[in-house]
Design an enzyme around this catalytic site. Structure first.
Site, PDB file in Angstrom:
ATOM      1  N   HIS A  23      -0.662  -0.643   0.639  1.00 44.87           N
ATOM      2  CA  HIS A  23       0.914  -0.776   0.664  1.00 44.87           C
ATOM      3  C   HIS A  23       1.699   0.312   1.628  1.00 44.87           C
ATOM      4  O   HIS A  23       0.912   1.231   1.923  1.00 44.87           O
ATOM      5  CB  HIS A  23       1.508  -0.969  -0.500  1.00 44.87           C
ATOM      6  CG  HIS A  23       1.255   0.392  -1.259  1.00 44.87           C
ATOM      7  ND1 HIS A  23       2.337   1.403  -1.072  1.00 44.87           N
ATOM      8  CD2 HIS A  23       0.738   0.601  -2.272  1.00 44.87           C
ATOM      9  CE1 HIS A  23       1.831   2.365  -2.063  1.00 44.87           C
ATOM     10  NE2 HIS A  23       0.796   1.865  -2.858  1.00 44.87           N
ATOM     11  N   CYS A  29      -3.343   3.446  -5.899  1.00 45.85           N
ATOM     12  CA  CYS A  29      -3.370   2.226  -4.899  1.00 45.85           C
ATOM     13  C   CYS A  29      -3.644   3.149  -3.390  1.00 45.85           C
ATOM     14  O   CYS A  29      -3.732   4.379  -3.372  1.00 45.85           O
ATOM     15  CB  CYS A  29      -2.044   1.638  -4.735  1.00 45.85           C
ATOM     16  SG  CYS A  29      -1.538   0.396  -5.777  1.00 45.85           S
TER      17      CYS A  29
END
Length: 357
Positions: free
Chosen positions: A281, A297
């Site tokens: 992301h 992440c």
């Protein structure tokens, strides 16, 4: 043969001279940019071999981007001061940008706490300086230096600033899209991520198409190695901020829904993987890419992730290599040892006890 023996050394001497002239000795004091380094960074950034934030200074991610680009082109990998890439197409290091009134729509009050952020409709840039650093992929220190004596804290519409000559990141063109369209032509491509190197590489067969610096998780929250698939790509995502998920990977009922915007914790793009809760992301902290840790992440700069999503699709394979999450220690609750009961009180012997003993 004489002609060949004469020309070859001349080429080598030219290449060596160019390479060693690249880095001055001693280096100028930071944050003064080195033109040759900034030129290389702009070149690599334009090829989507991201050197990280543009700052005109030699560093780890500029060298990694250079080496991956050299590998992609079939060139020998060299240190920064030894490269001989043709950068003649980068004719200008800088251009100018005049701040517009409509730019202010993306700048505003930004609370620091998730509880306050959840009450807003949009998480904007907190200053025009932040707006410009993301738009032109650069460090704030670089903008401040190349625009002296202008005060970056006092920018306003109508001001013209000097900026790196890169393709600008256009926040105004991004609208919320729950799932970007699939592109079957890209299904055979593979994203390979090395969490130790903090690099994401996009492959088509054996060829590297793009390479970006990332911030992966570490320790208890290390990014899980394995082979996964992209299950969806969301543009301008919201974010469920749950401290229990961030710290322990376990959902709780104490959370906040954070709105869209460049300062959303996952930035302007979410690339979800088949490993639940894990994705690639954007970020609201591009200056820290590769130099900190995430909650599992893989985050990269908004200006990089937007361009990456134009080269990938849902259904693609993502291979993650690196250490597994460190097991959390198991705490066994021990019962507190109880003190032994006091001895029963002894009865004083009276006269009749002695008589009838």
């Amino acid at each position: 043969m004489k002609g060949i023996s004469f020309v070859l050394p001349a080429v080598l001497v030219f290449a060596t001279t160019t390479a060693f002239a690249m880095l001055p000795d001693p280096l100028p004091k930071a944050p003064e940019p080195i033109d040759a380094v900034l030129r290389l960074q702009i070149f690599l950034d334009g090829k989507l071999f991201g050197p990280g934030k543009l700052d005109g200074r030699p560093g780890e991610f500029t060298t990694k981007a250079l080496n991956r680009y050299q590998r992609a082109q079939g060139f020998a990998e060299t240190p920064l001061e030894g490269h001989t890439l043709d950068l003649s197409n980068i004719t200008q290091l800088y251009t100018t940008y005049t701040i517009k009134e409509e730019d202010l729509k993306f700048v505003g009050d930004l609370p620091s706490q998730p509880s306050a952020q959840s009450k807003k409709k949009y998480l904007p840039y907190d200053s025009l300086l932040e707006f410009l650093t993301e738009r032109f992929h650069c460090a704030p220190e670089l903008l401040e230096f190349i625009n002296l004596p202008m005060k970056m804290s006092r920018l306003k519409p109508g001001d013209t600033v000097r900026v790196p000559n890169v393709e600008p990141f256009l926040i105004e063109e991004l609208t919320p899209i729950a799932s970007l369209p699939e592109n079957p032509d890209y299904l055979a491509r593979v994203i390979k991520i090395d969490t130790r190197e903090k690099i994401l590489d996009l492959y088509d067969g054996e060829k590297i198409l793009a390479s970006l610096p990332i911030t992966p998780g570490s320790g208890y929250l290390a990014t899980p190695p394995g082979t996964w698939r992209i299950v969806g790509i969301t543009q301008m995502p919201t974010f469920r901020w749950d401290k229990s998920v961030l710290d322990y990977g376990v959902r709780s009922e104490n959370y906040y829904n954070l709105p869209i915007g460049p300062n959303n914790p996952v930035g302007v793009m979410w690339i979800g993987l088949s490993k639940p809760g894990i994705g690639v992301h954007g970020t609201n902290q591009p200056q820290t890419i590769g130099r900190s840790a995430s909650h599992g992440c893989m985050r990269t700069a908004n200006w990089d992730v937007v361009r990456l999503t134009k080269m990938i699709t849902k259904g693609m394979t993502v291979v993650i290599e690196g250490p597994k999450p460190t097991p959390r220690p198991v705490y066994v609750e021990r019962s507190t040892p109880q003190p032994p009961p006091p001895p029963p009180p002894q009865r004083r012997r009276g006269l009749f006890d002695w008589l009838f003993k």
